[in-house]
Design a protein around this motif. Structure first.
Motif, PDB file in Angstrom:
ATOM      1  N   GLY A 192     -10.496  -2.258   8.763  1.00 39.15           N
ATOM      2  CA  GLY A 192      -9.506  -3.019   8.253  1.00 39.15           C
ATOM      3  C   GLY A 192      -9.198  -4.297   9.262  1.00 39.15           C
ATOM      4  O   GLY A 192      -9.601  -4.171  10.319  1.00 39.15           O
ATOM      5  N   PRO A 193      -8.521  -5.176   8.676  1.00 41.31           N
ATOM      6  CA  PRO A 193      -8.502  -6.399   9.644  1.00 41.31           C
ATOM      7  C   PRO A 193      -7.426  -6.282  10.612  1.00 41.31           C
ATOM      8  O   PRO A 193      -6.885  -5.111  10.860  1.00 41.31           O
ATOM      9  CB  PRO A 193      -7.860  -7.482   8.509  1.00 41.31           C
ATOM     10  CG  PRO A 193      -7.225  -6.783   7.397  1.00 41.31           C
ATOM     11  CD  PRO A 193      -8.071  -5.536   7.395  1.00 41.31           C
TER      12      PRO A 193
ATOM     13  N   LYS B  54      -4.677   0.245  12.245  1.00 40.97           N
ATOM     14  CA  LYS B  54      -5.596   1.349  12.775  1.00 40.97           C
ATOM     15  C   LYS B  54      -5.158   1.792  14.120  1.00 40.97           C
ATOM     16  O   LYS B  54      -5.109   3.035  14.222  1.00 40.97           O
ATOM     17  CB  LYS B  54      -6.898   0.762  12.785  1.00 40.97           C
ATOM     18  CG  LYS B  54      -7.405  -0.097  11.683  1.00 40.97           C
ATOM     19  CD  LYS B  54      -8.958  -0.910  11.764  1.00 40.97           C
ATOM     20  CE  LYS B  54      -8.787  -2.042  12.979  1.00 40.97           C
ATOM     21  NZ  LYS B  54      -7.977  -3.053  12.533  1.00 40.97           N
TER      22      LYS B  54
ATOM     23  N   ILE C  17      -5.897   1.010   1.302  1.00 42.95           N
ATOM     24  CA  ILE C  17      -6.478   0.434   0.267  1.00 42.95           C
ATOM     25  C   ILE C  17      -7.956   0.940  -0.615  1.00 42.95           C
ATOM     26  O   ILE C  17      -8.258   0.601  -1.496  1.00 42.95           O
ATOM     27  CB  ILE C  17      -6.613  -0.924   0.230  1.00 42.95           C
ATOM     28  CG1 ILE C  17      -7.763  -1.600   1.337  1.00 42.95           C
ATOM     29  CG2 ILE C  17      -5.243  -1.670   0.748  1.00 42.95           C
ATOM     30  CD1 ILE C  17      -8.044  -2.828   1.363  1.00 42.95           C
TER      31      ILE C  17
ATOM     32  N   VAL D 102     -10.033   2.445   4.549  1.00 39.32           N
ATOM     33  CA  VAL D 102      -9.698   1.038   5.008  1.00 39.32           C
ATOM     34  C   VAL D 102      -8.332   0.837   4.935  1.00 39.32           C
ATOM     35  O   VAL D 102      -7.454   1.188   3.708  1.00 39.32           O
ATOM     36  CB  VAL D 102     -10.501   0.208   3.849  1.00 39.32           C
ATOM     37  CG1 VAL D 102     -10.266  -1.394   4.095  1.00 39.32           C
ATOM     38  CG2 VAL D 102     -11.891   0.401   3.454  1.00 39.32           C
TER      39      VAL D 102
ATOM     40  N   ALA E 132      -3.973  -4.260  10.547  1.00 41.15           N
ATOM     41  CA  ALA E 132      -4.031  -3.496   9.581  1.00 41.15           C
ATOM     42  C   ALA E 132      -3.102  -2.120   9.744  1.00 41.15           C
ATOM     43  O   ALA E 132      -2.805  -1.444   8.938  1.00 41.15           O
ATOM     44  CB  ALA E 132      -5.213  -3.395   8.940  1.00 41.15           C
TER      45      ALA E 132
ATOM     46  N   ASN F 186      -4.963  -1.725   5.143  1.00 37.01           N
ATOM     47  CA  ASN F 186      -4.442  -3.364   5.040  1.00 37.01           C
ATOM     48  C   ASN F 186      -3.066  -3.410   5.047  1.00 37.01           C
ATOM     49  O   ASN F 186      -2.544  -2.604   4.255  1.00 37.01           O
ATOM     50  CB  ASN F 186      -5.092  -3.987   3.898  1.00 37.01           C
ATOM     51  CG  ASN F 186      -5.261  -5.474   4.048  1.00 37.01           C
ATOM     52  OD1 ASN F 186      -5.088  -6.225   5.085  1.00 37.01           O
ATOM     53  ND2 ASN F 186      -5.280  -6.337   3.084  1.00 37.01           N
ATOM     54  N   PHE F 187      -2.388  -4.123   5.917  1.00 37.85           N
ATOM     55  CA  PHE F 187      -0.972  -4.184   6.047  1.00 37.85           C
ATOM     56  C   PHE F 187      -0.555  -2.848   6.018  1.00 37.85           C
ATOM     57  O   PHE F 187       0.729  -2.578   5.417  1.00 37.85           O
ATOM     58  CB  PHE F 187      -0.350  -4.871   5.094  1.00 37.85           C
ATOM     59  CG  PHE F 187      -0.762  -6.596   4.996  1.00 37.85           C
ATOM     60  CD1 PHE F 187      -0.385  -7.228   6.054  1.00 37.85           C
ATOM     61  CD2 PHE F 187      -1.884  -7.061   4.170  1.00 37.85           C
ATOM     62  CE1 PHE F 187      -0.982  -8.527   6.113  1.00 37.85           C
ATOM     63  CE2 PHE F 187      -2.050  -8.218   4.214  1.00 37.85           C
ATOM     64  CZ  PHE F 187      -1.618  -9.306   5.105  1.00 37.85           C
TER      65      PHE F 187
ATOM     66  N   ALA G  73     -10.075  -8.181   1.038  1.00 33.36           N
ATOM     67  CA  ALA G  73      -9.216  -7.989   2.244  1.00 33.36           C
ATOM     68  C   ALA G  73      -9.966  -7.957   3.660  1.00 33.36           C
ATOM     69  O   ALA G  73      -9.508  -8.443   4.536  1.00 33.36           O
ATOM     70  CB  ALA G  73      -8.477  -6.510   2.324  1.00 33.36           C
ATOM     71  N   TYR G  74     -11.117  -7.512   3.653  1.00 30.13           N
ATOM     72  CA  TYR G  74     -11.643  -7.155   4.941  1.00 30.13           C
ATOM     73  C   TYR G  74     -13.052  -7.781   5.067  1.00 30.13           C
ATOM     74  O   TYR G  74     -13.302  -8.717   5.985  1.00 30.13           O
ATOM     75  CB  TYR G  74     -11.663  -5.800   5.238  1.00 30.13           C
ATOM     76  CG  TYR G  74     -12.307  -5.434   6.808  1.00 30.13           C
ATOM     77  CD1 TYR G  74     -11.511  -5.751   7.563  1.00 30.13           C
ATOM     78  CD2 TYR G  74     -13.467  -4.683   6.711  1.00 30.13           C
ATOM     79  CE1 TYR G  74     -11.967  -5.554   9.182  1.00 30.13           C
ATOM     80  CE2 TYR G  74     -13.984  -4.529   7.964  1.00 30.13           C
ATOM     81  CZ  TYR G  74     -13.302  -4.822   9.204  1.00 30.13           C
ATOM     82  OH  TYR G  74     -13.767  -4.731  10.373  1.00 30.13           O
TER      83      TYR G  74
ATOM     84  N   GLU H 272     -11.438  -4.922  -3.942  1.00 34.69           N
ATOM     85  CA  GLU H 272     -10.334  -5.107  -2.934  1.00 34.69           C
ATOM     86  C   GLU H 272     -10.763  -5.170  -1.349  1.00 34.69           C
ATOM     87  O   GLU H 272     -10.157  -5.905  -0.499  1.00 34.69           O
ATOM     88  CB  GLU H 272      -9.385  -3.997  -3.333  1.00 34.69           C
ATOM     89  CG  GLU H 272      -7.957  -4.232  -2.663  1.00 34.69           C
ATOM     90  CD  GLU H 272      -6.869  -3.229  -2.983  1.00 34.69           C
ATOM     91  OE1 GLU H 272      -5.712  -3.355  -2.643  1.00 34.69           O
ATOM     92  OE2 GLU H 272      -7.088  -2.232  -3.921  1.00 34.69           O
ATOM     93  N   VAL H 273     -11.674  -4.258  -1.053  1.00 34.70           N
ATOM     94  CA  VAL H 273     -12.145  -4.364   0.188  1.00 34.70           C
ATOM     95  C   VAL H 273     -12.610  -5.443   0.532  1.00 34.70           C
ATOM     96  O   VAL H 273     -12.376  -6.076   1.574  1.00 34.70           O
ATOM     97  CB  VAL H 273     -12.997  -3.216   0.379  1.00 34.70           C
ATOM     98  CG1 VAL H 273     -13.680  -2.942   2.008  1.00 34.70           C
ATOM     99  CG2 VAL H 273     -12.306  -1.761   0.267  1.00 34.70           C
TER     100      VAL H 273
END
Length: 256
Positions: free
Chosen positions: A36-37, A42, A230, A223, A40, A225-226, A247-248, A243-244
């Protein structure tokens, strides 16, 4: 029974929600990627699982037992052990002594036994040294067992960090960016090591930003995200998830 479960996990720091109602399960014996970004959630998830942060709500279970609220050493004693992106070593100690230090959870000698150098203490230390040498041979650092840790190259320091974690006799390892800062040869060596560890029966979950490593190594990928899950699936399913990609992976999706 799952190896690791998070149910409705929430982590809040003041007014900031780092993880929002996360549901995640890890199967026994798999290599699970967590991507994830930045921001996110992690590393927050790893910290929650290893007892470094108290959770706000929800539950974390390891092999069917609730570990929410336990201290880090209590969780590690149950077999769930984590590494860190930035390895902390006893740099003036030898490689061997660093791994022996990782065996403290299973030490069988007392303070007075250590002070008086009793036979039981000597036998325990000899056993700890044998185990440390076995681990170093397994990961490929046996030939530098007596080298000072401070003199190791970056890649070998990362591998030593994993050796220290293995000395705690885990059943599951949480690896925080094991390939960070490595060149291609070092990354290939680390990938091979992670596979060998899994082949011994240890379940692995890893955070990694190198998408070539994640897509080529992991059985399944989650994955974030926020603070939300997701996507969860095989590398192929995650790679194809729009969506991945948005977002990433973004414009770098072709790298995978």
């Amino acid at each position: 029974m799952y190896e690791l479960e998070a149910r409705n996990l929430q982590m809040k720091f003041g007014g900031v929600t780092a993880i929002a109602g996360l549901d995640l399960v890890v199967e026994e014996g798999e290599i699970r990627g967590l991507i994830g970004p930045n921001g996110a959630g992690k590393t927050t998830f790893f910290n929650a699982c290893s007892g470094r942060y108290p959770i706000t709500a929800g539950e974390i279970r390891y092999r069917g037992h609730t570990i929410s609220g336990l201290k880090p050493h209590e969780i590690a004693a149950q077999g769930l052990v984590r590494t860190f992106q930035h390895v902390t070593l006893f740099k003036k100690f030898s490689v061997l002594k660093n791994v022996m230090a990782g065996n403290y959870l299973h030490a069988q000698h007392s303070y007075w036994g250590s002070l008086l150098r009793t036979r039981k203490t000597r036998e325990a230390e000899a056993g700890s040294e044998r185990r440390a040498r076995e681990i170093l041979d397994f990961i490929g650092l046996g030939h530098i067992a007596h080298q000072q840790a401070a003199t190791l190259a970056h890649g070998h320091q990362k591998m030593l960090g994993i050796a220290i974690a293995l000395a705690a006799e885990p059943r599951m390892l949480l690896l925080d960016e094991p390939c960070a800062g490595m060149n291609n040869d070092e990354s290939r060596e680390m990938i091979a090591l992670v596979r060998r560890i899994r082949d011994t029966g240890i379940t692995i979950m890893l955070i990694e930003h190198d998408m070539k490593v994640v897509m080529g190594l992991c059985d399944r990928i989650t994955v974030l995200n926020f603070g939300n899950n997701i996507a969860d699936g095989t590398p192929e399913e995650v790679r194809a998830n729009p969506e991945v990609r948005e977002a990433y992976l973004g414009s770098q999706a072709h790298v995978a």
